[in-house]
Design a protein around this motif. Structure first.
Motif, PDB file in Angstrom:
ATOM      1  N   LEU A   1      19.739  22.357  44.895  1.00  0.00           N
ATOM      2  CA  LEU A   1      18.708  22.861  43.990  1.00  0.00           C
ATOM      3  C   LEU A   1      18.157  21.732  43.116  1.00  0.00           C
ATOM      4  CD1 LEU A   1      19.972  26.331  42.666  1.00  0.00           C
ATOM      5  CD2 LEU A   1      18.366  25.856  44.507  1.00  0.00           C
ATOM      6  N   LEU A   2      19.038  20.815  42.694  1.00  0.00           N
ATOM      7  CA  LEU A   2      18.594  19.675  41.909  1.00  0.00           C
ATOM      8  C   LEU A   2      17.564  18.843  42.688  1.00  0.00           C
ATOM      9  CD1 LEU A   2      21.791  18.248  40.175  1.00  0.00           C
ATOM     10  CD2 LEU A   2      19.690  18.983  39.063  1.00  0.00           C
ATOM     11  N   ARG A   3      17.841  18.603  43.975  1.00  0.00           N
ATOM     12  CA  ARG A   3      16.914  17.815  44.786  1.00  0.00           C
ATOM     13  C   ARG A   3      15.570  18.532  44.919  1.00  0.00           C
ATOM     14  NH1 ARG A   3      21.844  16.253  47.276  1.00  0.00           N
ATOM     15  NH2 ARG A   3      21.909  18.102  48.620  1.00  0.00           N
ATOM     16  N   GLN A   4      15.630  19.880  45.120  1.00  0.00           N
ATOM     17  CA  GLN A   4      14.388  20.648  45.228  1.00  0.00           C
ATOM     18  C   GLN A   4      13.595  20.591  43.921  1.00  0.00           C
ATOM     19  OE1 GLN A   4      14.791  24.641  46.923  1.00  0.00           O
ATOM     20  NE2 GLN A   4      16.732  24.040  47.869  1.00  0.00           N
ATOM     21  N   ALA A   5      14.310  20.719  42.800  1.00  0.00           N
ATOM     22  CA  ALA A   5      13.632  20.671  41.497  1.00  0.00           C
ATOM     23  C   ALA A   5      13.011  19.298  41.251  1.00  0.00           C
ATOM     24  CB  ALA A   5      14.619  21.017  40.387  1.00  0.00           C
ATOM     25  N   ASP A   6      13.766  18.245  41.548  1.00  0.00           N
ATOM     26  CA  ASP A   6      13.281  16.891  41.319  1.00  0.00           C
ATOM     27  C   ASP A   6      12.034  16.607  42.154  1.00  0.00           C
ATOM     28  OD1 ASP A   6      13.729  14.339  40.006  1.00  0.00           O
ATOM     29  OD2 ASP A   6      14.208  13.571  42.010  1.00  0.00           O
ATOM     30  N   ARG A   7      12.055  17.061  43.411  1.00  0.00           N
ATOM     31  CA  ARG A   7      10.916  16.824  44.297  1.00  0.00           C
ATOM     32  C   ARG A   7       9.654  17.529  43.779  1.00  0.00           C
ATOM     33  NH1 ARG A   7      13.182  18.464  48.452  1.00  0.00           N
ATOM     34  NH2 ARG A   7      12.380  20.592  48.555  1.00  0.00           N
ATOM     35  N   GLN A   8       9.807  18.777  43.319  1.00  0.00           N
ATOM     36  CA  GLN A   8       8.636  19.523  42.857  1.00  0.00           C
ATOM     37  C   GLN A   8       8.103  18.984  41.543  1.00  0.00           C
ATOM     38  OE1 GLN A   8       8.613  23.944  43.837  1.00  0.00           O
ATOM     39  NE2 GLN A   8      10.811  23.509  43.904  1.00  0.00           N
ATOM     40  N   LEU A   9       8.995  18.511  40.687  1.00  0.00           N
ATOM     41  CA  LEU A   9       8.539  17.977  39.409  1.00  0.00           C
ATOM     42  C   LEU A   9       7.779  16.669  39.576  1.00  0.00           C
ATOM     43  CD1 LEU A   9      11.641  18.730  37.160  1.00  0.00           C
ATOM     44  CD2 LEU A   9       9.389  19.792  37.028  1.00  0.00           C
ATOM     45  N   LYS A  10       8.042  15.941  40.660  1.00  0.00           N
ATOM     46  CA  LYS A  10       7.346  14.685  40.892  1.00  0.00           C
ATOM     47  C   LYS A  10       5.988  14.893  41.543  1.00  0.00           C
ATOM     48  CE  LYS A  10      11.533  11.886  41.227  1.00  0.00           C
ATOM     49  NZ  LYS A  10      12.449  11.137  42.134  1.00  0.00           N
TER      50      LYS A  10
ATOM     51  N   GLY B   1      16.673  13.942  36.768  1.00  0.00           N
ATOM     52  CA  GLY B   1      16.644  13.879  35.321  1.00  0.00           C
ATOM     53  C   GLY B   1      16.896  15.191  34.629  1.00  0.00           C
ATOM     54  N   VAL B   2      16.706  15.166  33.345  1.00  0.00           N
ATOM     55  CA  VAL B   2      16.965  16.324  32.496  1.00  0.00           C
ATOM     56  C   VAL B   2      16.159  17.525  32.956  1.00  0.00           C
ATOM     57  CG1 VAL B   2      16.749  17.224  30.155  1.00  0.00           C
ATOM     58  CG2 VAL B   2      17.550  14.891  30.506  1.00  0.00           C
ATOM     59  N   GLU B   3      14.876  17.316  33.210  1.00  0.00           N
ATOM     60  CA  GLU B   3      14.024  18.440  33.598  1.00  0.00           C
ATOM     61  C   GLU B   3      14.521  19.103  34.873  1.00  0.00           C
ATOM     62  OE1 GLU B   3       9.972  17.301  33.865  1.00  0.00           O
ATOM     63  OE2 GLU B   3       9.760  16.901  31.730  1.00  0.00           O
ATOM     64  N   ALA B   4      14.886  18.283  35.860  1.00  0.00           N
ATOM     65  CA  ALA B   4      15.331  18.839  37.138  1.00  0.00           C
ATOM     66  C   ALA B   4      16.611  19.645  36.979  1.00  0.00           C
ATOM     67  CB  ALA B   4      15.539  17.711  38.152  1.00  0.00           C
ATOM     68  N   VAL B   5      17.548  19.138  36.173  1.00  0.00           N
ATOM     69  CA  VAL B   5      18.815  19.854  35.971  1.00  0.00           C
ATOM     70  C   VAL B   5      18.569  21.214  35.328  1.00  0.00           C
ATOM     71  CG1 VAL B   5      21.006  19.818  34.721  1.00  0.00           C
ATOM     72  CG2 VAL B   5      20.182  17.745  35.846  1.00  0.00           C
ATOM     73  N   LEU B   6      17.759  21.221  34.276  1.00  0.00           N
ATOM     74  CA  LEU B   6      17.522  22.463  33.553  1.00  0.00           C
ATOM     75  C   LEU B   6      16.705  23.448  34.389  1.00  0.00           C
ATOM     76  CD1 LEU B   6      16.751  20.947  30.033  1.00  0.00           C
ATOM     77  CD2 LEU B   6      18.916  21.866  30.879  1.00  0.00           C
ATOM     78  N   LEU B   7      15.743  22.926  35.168  1.00  0.00           N
ATOM     79  CA  LEU B   7      14.933  23.789  36.022  1.00  0.00           C
ATOM     80  C   LEU B   7      15.770  24.366  37.156  1.00  0.00           C
ATOM     81  CD1 LEU B   7      12.099  24.881  36.710  1.00  0.00           C
ATOM     82  CD2 LEU B   7      11.714  22.765  38.018  1.00  0.00           C
ATOM     83  N   ALA B   8      16.633  23.544  37.762  1.00  0.00           N
ATOM     84  CA  ALA B   8      17.489  24.022  38.854  1.00  0.00           C
ATOM     85  C   ALA B   8      18.450  25.097  38.372  1.00  0.00           C
ATOM     86  CB  ALA B   8      18.262  22.850  39.455  1.00  0.00           C
ATOM     87  N   ALA B   9      18.958  24.949  37.145  1.00  0.00           N
ATOM     88  CA  ALA B   9      19.862  25.964  36.603  1.00  0.00           C
ATOM     89  C   ALA B   9      19.142  27.297  36.431  1.00  0.00           C
ATOM     90  CB  ALA B   9      20.447  25.494  35.276  1.00  0.00           C
ATOM     91  N   PHE B  10      17.870  27.234  36.006  1.00  0.00           N
ATOM     92  CA  PHE B  10      17.108  28.479  35.868  1.00  0.00           C
ATOM     93  C   PHE B  10      16.854  29.104  37.237  1.00  0.00           C
ATOM     94  CE2 PHE B  10      13.170  30.953  35.165  1.00  0.00           C
ATOM     95  CZ  PHE B  10      13.626  31.785  34.153  1.00  0.00           C
ATOM     96  N   ALA B  11      16.576  28.297  38.256  1.00  0.00           N
ATOM     97  CA  ALA B  11      16.396  28.815  39.614  1.00  0.00           C
ATOM     98  C   ALA B  11      17.668  29.505  40.101  1.00  0.00           C
ATOM     99  CB  ALA B  11      16.006  27.677  40.560  1.00  0.00           C
ATOM    100  N   ALA B  12      18.819  28.900  39.814  1.00  0.00           N
ATOM    101  CA  ALA B  12      20.085  29.518  40.218  1.00  0.00           C
ATOM    102  C   ALA B  12      20.291  30.852  39.517  1.00  0.00           C
ATOM    103  CB  ALA B  12      21.246  28.571  39.910  1.00  0.00           C
ATOM    104  N   LEU B  13      19.930  30.906  38.225  1.00  0.00           N
ATOM    105  CA  LEU B  13      20.092  32.163  37.488  1.00  0.00           C
ATOM    106  C   LEU B  13      19.165  33.234  38.052  1.00  0.00           C
ATOM    107  CD1 LEU B  13      21.426  33.593  35.058  1.00  0.00           C
ATOM    108  CD2 LEU B  13      19.428  32.910  33.704  1.00  0.00           C
TER     109      LEU B  13
END
Length: 822
Positions: free
Chosen positions: A113-122, A65-77
């Motif tokens: 990174l998206l998968r990692q973000a999604d897993r942690q947010l859940k 979702g939205v949260e995972a995409v935005l969080l993963a982008a920050f991790a990449a940065l």
């Protein structure tokens, strides 16, 4: 370039959480109540409709979702900003506050990174991240203040766009820096969502306009310098033709004019030609600093050859290794130095013994064609493989740097410089060749006084020396002497300071003694023809942690790249790479090392640029000025000398009693920095620190011999089996085995010795050089004891008892300074 703390933090080590600490605009200080926190809002939002083929994952709320995409982008940065393979930071989301961690190695895709973000947010939030994370990410939070100490990016998804702002500590960051970060997040987010399969290393945070600035505008250094035929000896010959009667070299009582030097070099060049010197033949020069050093270097180049400086102060084993590696055809030297060469098969030209034969050669230059891209000299530096490496420099590259300095700072007839640098240190090239091609004069210190700051000051006054050229450690000795004695340095108008970190206080101290002086900081590498960057120090900002490294010089370029060889944004730490006219051809006889350090690179608007990888950590400020921060490897600089600790370790380990050795630099940068060797003894073998020092000194130059040796049964290791350098023990203070120093003279010497070496009380008969002292430490001790005392007295009386006895004698003869230089 200073001893102050740095404003960056290295990547987390094995086993650490990997919390990101961003590079800051100002140094970190202890926390205090009432620190200012500000918000930096971006006026532009990121329209979701602009996010390319991947926009549906953001727009319609499907997984991830939205949260995972935005969080993963920050991790990449954060991975791109920190250079860490694992990044962790605070995250404040609808699910609560937590610390999130990502495996963001260079090959990791954004989709992963998206998968990692999604897993942690859940996962359920593990509690508050307050106080744990310096950097944080807040997603659409209703809180007014984010719980992260230094910086928090706030991302708010709207119906059709993402709005950005940031809350930050105003004592650490400028608003422009934070706005730049939010812009990089926006750019990276657009690229990541447009193509989620791209690897982290391929996600570009900089806009095309920003890349053009960092890669092209900041490297717009093309300058038409007057290089004429493009050779160093050609530049000298032109000066000799224009001003034959001007003095080129002052060497004691001798005054050699330009015509004298040019004629002597022509005769020696003919002699070398008769002995077989041809195009790029390597010829060793084993000579002390003298007028003959200039004559011989010019002669080798006039004959078409390439000179190899061999410092006679080096151990015979070191000189033999350099001669063997370079495969020198012959060596120019003098009678008293031939036994230093260590290779009886090497043919020698003795400037004194062969003087009559050389004098019979023609006075006109030999008819030899030398091209700008031909080699002019090969200079040896410390090598990480355990042997010195020879760097092959071209006429055009070296000439470009010398002419740039002379043109930029208006060096010309009437200027004079002291020849202080070792022949094996490339700053000596400017002293002898750079100054004379400008029409100035080289003043050579007397051999027996060349390490005396009092002698330097006297030469400056007597010859009205105008240009100072040295590493900071020698400069500090001169300044300390002048501050103590009132020596006249007012003739100095220009100082060229490079090769090591410059203390922040040094420019002001120098200007107090020479008010009209211009203080120039120079940076670079031997592999790029002496100097590559320049900064004129007109002031020192109280917030600086070091003197700026500056901007690229004429016809030279600089790039700061990450581990994937991609340019990093301003403010982000990367490895400094050099390019342009100054680059060396490579390393003599080592194609693998040449290929590792020199390579061809293209990125965006830069196409097929040849780069040299320096190993220096650096970053740009917002205006394109470089700041040097440290090293990516174990190379160190001790008082301006570049030392690969691997070479020192290999030398120590050649002792039969040593099983393993690790060498590290201890102390702050500057005069207090020293090498310490930690040696593990072989079972059943006994060896003392003194024996290891003597062994190492027989193999390496004095500047590379560790100041202290620590004998261990085993090296400390990390849990994964690597040497734990942070746990290496410090040397213990020397035992006062000679008892307390006796009278006032012995106490005076012992106190100075103890203060400079930072060791325990010395015994009256301890040899200064056997317990870790070196020539520069001796010079500093002499400054404390008596600024008028020649350092040669210390060399001749290297124990507390002997030097104290000598001081008593001098005092009995008069006021303690009779017969000593003023």
């Amino acid at each position: 370039m200073s001893t102050a703390s740095r404003t960056w933090s290295p990547p987390a080590t094995d086993g650490e959480q990997g919390l990101v600490r961003l590079p800051t605009d100002r140094r970190r200080r202890p926390a205090r109540p009432g620190r200012r926190r500000l918000r930096a809002r971006t006026r532009e939002s990121v329209p979701l409709t602009r996010l390319g083929p991947g926009r549906r994952a953001v727009a319609d709320g499907s997984a991830p979702g939205v949260e995972a995409v935005l969080l993963a982008a920050f991790a990449a940065l954060m991975a791109r900003y920190s250079g860490q393979a694992r990044v962790a930071f605070g995250a404040l989301t609808r699910g609560g506050s937590r610390v999130v961690g990502f495996d963001a190695s260079a090959d990791t895709s954004f989709a992963e990174l998206l998968r990692q973000a999604d897993r942690q947010l859940k996962e359920p939030a593990g509690g508050s991240a307050d106080g744990d994370a310096p950097v944080g990410f807040a997603l659409g939070t209703p809180r007014e203040t984010a719980p992260y100490g230094e910086l928090c990016l706030r991302v708010v998804p709207r119906d059709d766009a993402v709005e950005l702002d940031a809350e930050y500590d105003a004592e650490l960051f400028d608003e422009a820096t934070v706005r730049r970060l939010t812009g990089h997040y926006r750019t990276l987010l657009e690229g990541a969502v447009a193509d989620p399969a791209r690897a982290v290393r391929d996600l570009e945070p900089q806009s095309p306009a920003e890349l053009r600035t960092t890669l092209l505008a900041w490297n717009d250094t093309r300058t038409d310098l007057a290089l004429h035929d493009g050779t160093i000896h050609g530049a000298f010959a032109r000066r000799a033709a224009e001003m034959p009667d001007a003095v080129a070299v002052v060497d004691g009582d001798r005054r050699l004019t330009y015509a004298d030097v040019d004629t002597a070099a022509n005769r020696l060049a003919h002699h070398l030609w008769q002995l077989g010197v041809r195009h790029e033949t390597l010829v060793g020069l084993c000579l002390e600093r003298s007028a003959e050093s200039l004559v011989s270097a010019l002669a080798v180049m006039k004959a078409g050859g390439t000179y190899v400086p061999l410092d006679p102060a080096y151990p015979a084993a070191r000189l033999a290794a350099m001669l063997t590696d370079a495969d020198c055809r012959l060596v120019v030297t003098r009678d008293g130095l031939t036994d230093r060469l260590g290779l009886p098969s090497v043919r020698t030209v003795r400037l004194d013994g062969d003087a009559a034969e050389i004098a019979g050669r023609p006075a006109a230059p030999p008819d030899v064609t030398v091209a700008p891209d031909d080699l002019c000299y090969v200079i040896y530096t410390s090598g990480s493989t355990g042997r010195p490496k020879g760097i092959a420099l071209r006429h055009a590259g070296v000439l470009n740097n010398l002419v740039d300095i002379n043109t930029r700072f208006h060096v010309g007839p009437g200027d004079r410089v002291l020849a202080l640098s070792s022949p094996g240190f490339d700053m000596s090239v400017y002293e002898f060749l750079g100054m004379t091609m400008a029409g100035g004069t080289v003043v050579v210190p007397a051999r027996s006084w060349e390490k005396d700051a009092s002698h330097w000051a006297r030469l400056i006054r007597e010859h009205r020396v105008t240009v100072w050229n040295s590493a900071p450690s020698l400069y500090e000795l001169l300044v300390a002497h002048a501050e103590r004695t009132g020596a006249d340095l007012t003739s100095l108008r220009l100082s060229l300071c490079g090769g090591d970190w410059i203390p922040l206080t040094l420019p002001a101290r120098v200007r107090a003694l020479a008010p009209s002086l211009r203080f120039i900081s120079l940076g670079g590498a031997t592999e790029a023809s002496i100097h590559s960057t320049v900064h004129e120090v007109t002031h020192v900002d109280p917030e600086w942690t070091s003197i700026p490294y500056g901007r690229p010089m004429a016809n030279q370029r600089t790039y700061v790249l990450d581990a994937a060889r991609r340019p990093v944004p301003a403010g982000v730490v990367g490895e400094l790479h050099l390019a342009g006219d100054g680059l060396a051809r490579g390393y003599i006889g080592d194609e693998q090392l040449t290929a590792d350090r020199f390579f061809t690179w293209s990125y965006g608007p830069v196409v097929r640029e040849r780069l040299y990888r320096t190993g220096d950590l650096a970053r740009y400020d917002a205006g394109g000025r470089l700041e040097l921060l440290g090293r990516v490897d174990f190379q160190v600089k001790i008082r301006g000398v570049r030392i690969e600790t691997g070479e020192v370790e290999a030398a120590v380990a050649r002792h039969p009693a040593v099983k393993a050795c690790v060498v590290a630099a201890q102390g702050a940068t500057g005069d207090d920095r020293r090498l310490v060797a930690h040696a593990v003894r072989r079972p059943g073998h006994r060896v003392t620190a003194g024996e290891l020092r003597h062994h190492t000194a027989s193999l390496l130059p004095a500047a590379m011999v560790p100041a202290a040796f620590v004998l261990l049964d085993a090296l400390p290791l990390t849990p994964n089996g690597k040497v734990d350098r942070a746990s290496l023990p410090a040397p213990r203070a020397a035992d006062a085995d000679g008892g307390q120093a006796g009278d006032v003279w012995e106490r005076r010497v012992a106190d100075a010795w103890q203060r400079i070496l930072e060791a325990g009380p010395p015994g009256p008969d301890d040899d200064f050089f056997a317990v870790g002292g070196d020539s520069l430490a001796a010079m500093r001790i002499v400054q404390l004891i008596d600024p008028h005392l020649p350092v040669a007295e210390f060399f001749g009386h290297p124990t507390v008892r002997k030097l104290a006895a000598r001081l008593r004698t001098l005092a009995a003869e008069g006021d303690g300074t009779q017969g000593l230089p003023e």
